[in-house]
Design an enzyme around this catalytic site. Structure first.
Site, PDB file in Angstrom:
ATOM      1  N   SER A   8       0.836  -1.203   0.000  1.00  0.00           N
ATOM      2  CA  SER A   8       0.000   0.000   0.000  1.00  0.00           C
ATOM      3  C   SER A   8       0.870   1.252   0.000  1.00  0.00           C
ATOM      4  CB  SER A   8      -0.899   0.014   1.234  1.00  0.00           C
ATOM      5  OG  SER A   8      -1.499   1.289   1.398  1.00  0.00           O
TER       6      SER A   8
ATOM      7  N   THR B 156      -5.045   2.753  -7.815  1.00  0.00           N
ATOM      8  CA  THR B 156      -6.391   2.681  -7.247  1.00  0.00           C
ATOM      9  C   THR B 156      -7.208   3.855  -7.769  1.00  0.00           C
ATOM     10  OG1 THR B 156      -5.519   1.572  -5.300  1.00  0.00           O
ATOM     11  CG2 THR B 156      -7.703   2.561  -5.091  1.00  0.00           C
TER      12      THR B 156
ATOM     13  N   HIS C 259     -13.094  -1.992  -3.174  1.00  0.00           N
ATOM     14  CA  HIS C 259     -12.332  -1.518  -2.026  1.00  0.00           C
ATOM     15  C   HIS C 259     -12.849  -2.175  -0.739  1.00  0.00           C
ATOM     16  CE1 HIS C 259      -9.431   2.042  -1.667  1.00  0.00           C
ATOM     17  NE2 HIS C 259      -9.436   1.566  -0.445  1.00  0.00           N
TER      18      HIS C 259
HETATM   19  C1  LIG Z   1      -7.933  -1.733   6.509  1.00  0.00           C
HETATM   20  C2  LIG Z   1      -7.940  -1.626   5.038  1.00  0.00           C
HETATM   21  C3  LIG Z   1      -7.079  -0.729   4.426  1.00  0.00           C
HETATM   22  C4  LIG Z   1      -7.061  -0.643   3.028  1.00  0.00           C
HETATM   23  N1  LIG Z   1      -6.160   0.193   2.454  1.00  0.00           N
HETATM   24  C5  LIG Z   1      -6.099   0.265   1.099  1.00  0.00           C
HETATM   25  C6  LIG Z   1      -5.108   1.073   0.468  1.00  0.00           C
HETATM   26  O1  LIG Z   1      -4.281   1.696   1.105  1.00  0.00           O
HETATM   27  N2  LIG Z   1      -5.123   1.122  -0.894  1.00  0.00           N
HETATM   28  C7  LIG Z   1      -6.017   0.418  -1.652  1.00  0.00           C
HETATM   29  O2  LIG Z   1      -5.980   0.492  -2.871  1.00  0.00           O
HETATM   30  N3  LIG Z   1      -6.940  -0.376  -1.074  1.00  0.00           N
HETATM   31  C8  LIG Z   1      -6.999  -0.474   0.274  1.00  0.00           C
HETATM   32  N4  LIG Z   1      -7.923  -1.303   0.863  1.00  0.00           N
HETATM   33  C9  LIG Z   1      -8.794  -2.154   0.031  1.00  0.00           C
HETATM   34  C10 LIG Z   1      -8.143  -3.513  -0.224  1.00  0.00           C
HETATM   35  O3  LIG Z   1      -7.059  -3.384  -1.121  1.00  0.00           O
HETATM   36  C11 LIG Z   1      -9.108  -4.529  -0.857  1.00  0.00           C
HETATM   37  O4  LIG Z   1      -9.691  -3.963  -2.008  1.00  0.00           O
HETATM   38  C12 LIG Z   1     -10.210  -5.020   0.074  1.00  0.00           C
HETATM   39  O5  LIG Z   1      -9.759  -5.085   1.411  1.00  0.00           O
HETATM   40  C13 LIG Z   1     -10.676  -6.393  -0.394  1.00  0.00           C
HETATM   41  O6  LIG Z   1     -11.728  -6.844   0.362  1.00  0.00           O
HETATM   42  P1  LIG Z   1     -11.587  -7.865   1.604  1.00  0.00           P
HETATM   43  O7  LIG Z   1     -11.056  -7.062   2.739  1.00  0.00           O
HETATM   44  O8  LIG Z   1     -12.982  -8.320   1.802  1.00  0.00           O
HETATM   45  O9  LIG Z   1     -10.661  -8.986   1.196  1.00  0.00           O
HETATM   46  C14 LIG Z   1      -7.947  -1.416   2.254  1.00  0.00           C
HETATM   47  C15 LIG Z   1      -8.816  -2.310   2.877  1.00  0.00           C
HETATM   48  C16 LIG Z   1      -8.815  -2.436   4.253  1.00  0.00           C
HETATM   49  C17 LIG Z   1      -9.731  -3.428   4.899  1.00  0.00           C
END
Ligand SMILES: Cc1cc2nc3c(=O)[nH]c(=O)nc-3n(C[C@H](O)[C@H](O)[C@H](O)COP(=O)(O)O)c2cc1C
Length: 357
Positions: A109, A164, A255
């Site tokens: 990230s 993203t 996301h």
């Molecule tokens: C705590 C948290 C932080 C996240 N931070 C980012 C991030 O910094 N950049 C990004 O593109 N997606 C971020 N995401 C989204 C994840 O990349 C991903 O799309 C998502 O968690 C997938 O779903 P799942 O948690 O059900 O597996 C984040 C998700 C969570 C839960």
């Protein structure tokens, strides 16, 4: 898989809850608005059923995959998640070592609490010839800063840029608003931003901008030779445009229900996406993947790989590097078992007729 207290990925969610500050658990587990999309992602998988074939398997199954030149032992990516040091002191270093040992590609990230160079180094120390890492980028309205970040990620050794595109503004979480959780606690920072324009790595240094457009993707194409993957394209028409702009891959993602609430489950959007993009570029998917059966459903419907977000954070919170490794091992073993039960010898054998609604 050895036996133990945690026999599936969801067990790690409970274990994480016992270790993490409830406000931080809300941040990691929560979603935007009424969390309709958050729930839909898991429900989407539950609503699909597997219809196996018989008498055509093999003693050993192929789980390995190569994406944009990056080889992995299994088709499970670590989707980019921010702030790993909130749940474990070693943070992204521990995550990277576990990913390397599991042979899985980690998407770092941009909002990591360890610098990308140190994350790549941790992975390499664990497994010198381990899988590549990729870097997730929020294109910044300040293109100079964006270019510096991309160059930094490339120099650190990451092998693809995951842009993203679902965050023109930050999604709004009622849980975070109620808890008034909007900043990292003292001592933690977004280390990839530190020093850029003299910044301290404060979360607010990352700017979400509604002005980012396809022009920026073209610009990005011009400043890096790394593969470019767009994360968060949901409308099939945008998938078509992405292909036209020469994007190398798509990570179909809402996301994890954290941006626009009431978006459909990603697994429900996948068939239309695949029909639109065809075999022109690889499509990956994340959101709600918790079981080997989920992985098989996504691959059968045309995904090249899946990503997991929260399960990685749960593993890290529960037990650091070993927790993340165990989560990945569980997913790999479940995937292998599901393939066998479906009569498949390889992840490449899976076809859409194995999935019924
Ligand atoms: C705590 C948290 C932080 C996240 N931070 C980012 C991030 O910094 N950049 C990004 O593109 N997606 C971020 N995401 C989204 C994840 O990349 C991903 O799309 C998502 O968690 C997938 O779903 P799942 O948690 O059900 O597996 C984040 C998700 C969570 C839960």
């Amino acid at each position: 898989v050895s036996t133990g207290a945690h026999v599936n990925v969801r067990d790690f969610e409970k274990a994480a809850r016992q270790k993490v500050d409830p406000i931080h658990a809300d941040y990691f587990n929560g979603g935007a608005g009424d969390e309709i999309t958050l729930r839909a992602n898991e429900k989407g998988f539950e609503n699909l059923k597997l219809l196996p074939r018989v008498l055509r398997g093999s003693a050993k199954r192929e789980l390995d995959v190569t994406l944009f030149g990056s080889r992995a032992a299994m088709p499970v990516l670590l989707s980019p998640t921010a702030f790993h040091r909130l749940v474990h002191d070693e943070g992204e270093r521990a995550t990277a070592r576990a990913a390397a040992r599991a042979g899985a590609i980690m998407i770092v990230s941009m909002a990591a609490t360890v610098a990308v160079e140190d994350i790549v180094a941790a992975a390499r120390e664990a497994v010198p010839d381990g899988p590549d890492l990729w870097f997730q980028l929020y294109v910044q309205p300040d293109l100079e800063i964006t270019e510096t970040l991309v160059a930094r990620a490339a120099t650190a050794g990451t092998k693809a840029i995951v842009v993203t595109v679902d965050s023109p503004v930050l999604g709004s979480s009622d849980r975070n608003n109620r808890n008034d959780f909007h900043d990292l606690p003292p001592g933690l920072a977004c280390e990839n931003l530190r020093g850029l324009r003299g910044g301290s790595g404060h979360v607010r240094q990352i700017q979400m901008s509604a002005e980012i457009s396809w022009t920026h993707i073209d610009w990005l194409r011009g400043i890096t030779s790394l593969p470019i993957i767009l994360k968060g394209v949901l409308h099939p028409e945008d998938a078509r445009i992405a292909v036209a702009h020469g994007v190398d891959g798509l990570l179909l993602s809402n996301h994890g229900g954290r941006q626009l609430d009431t978006v459909p489950a990603t697994i429900d959007l996948l068939p239309e996406f695949v029909a639109t993009v065809g075999s022109r570029i690889p499509i990956m998917l994340d959101g709600g993947v918790r079981r080997g059966t989920d992985i098989v459903k996504a691959l059968a419907l045309g995904a090249s790989a899946v990503g997991v977000g929260r399960p990685i954070v749960w593993g890290l919170a529960a037990d650091g590097e070993s927790g993340v490794l165990r989560v990945l091992d569980l997913l790999r073993d479940e995937l292998d078992q599901t393939l066998a039960l479906c009569g498949a010898t390889s992840i490449r054998d899976l076809t859409a007729d194995l999935v019924r609604r």
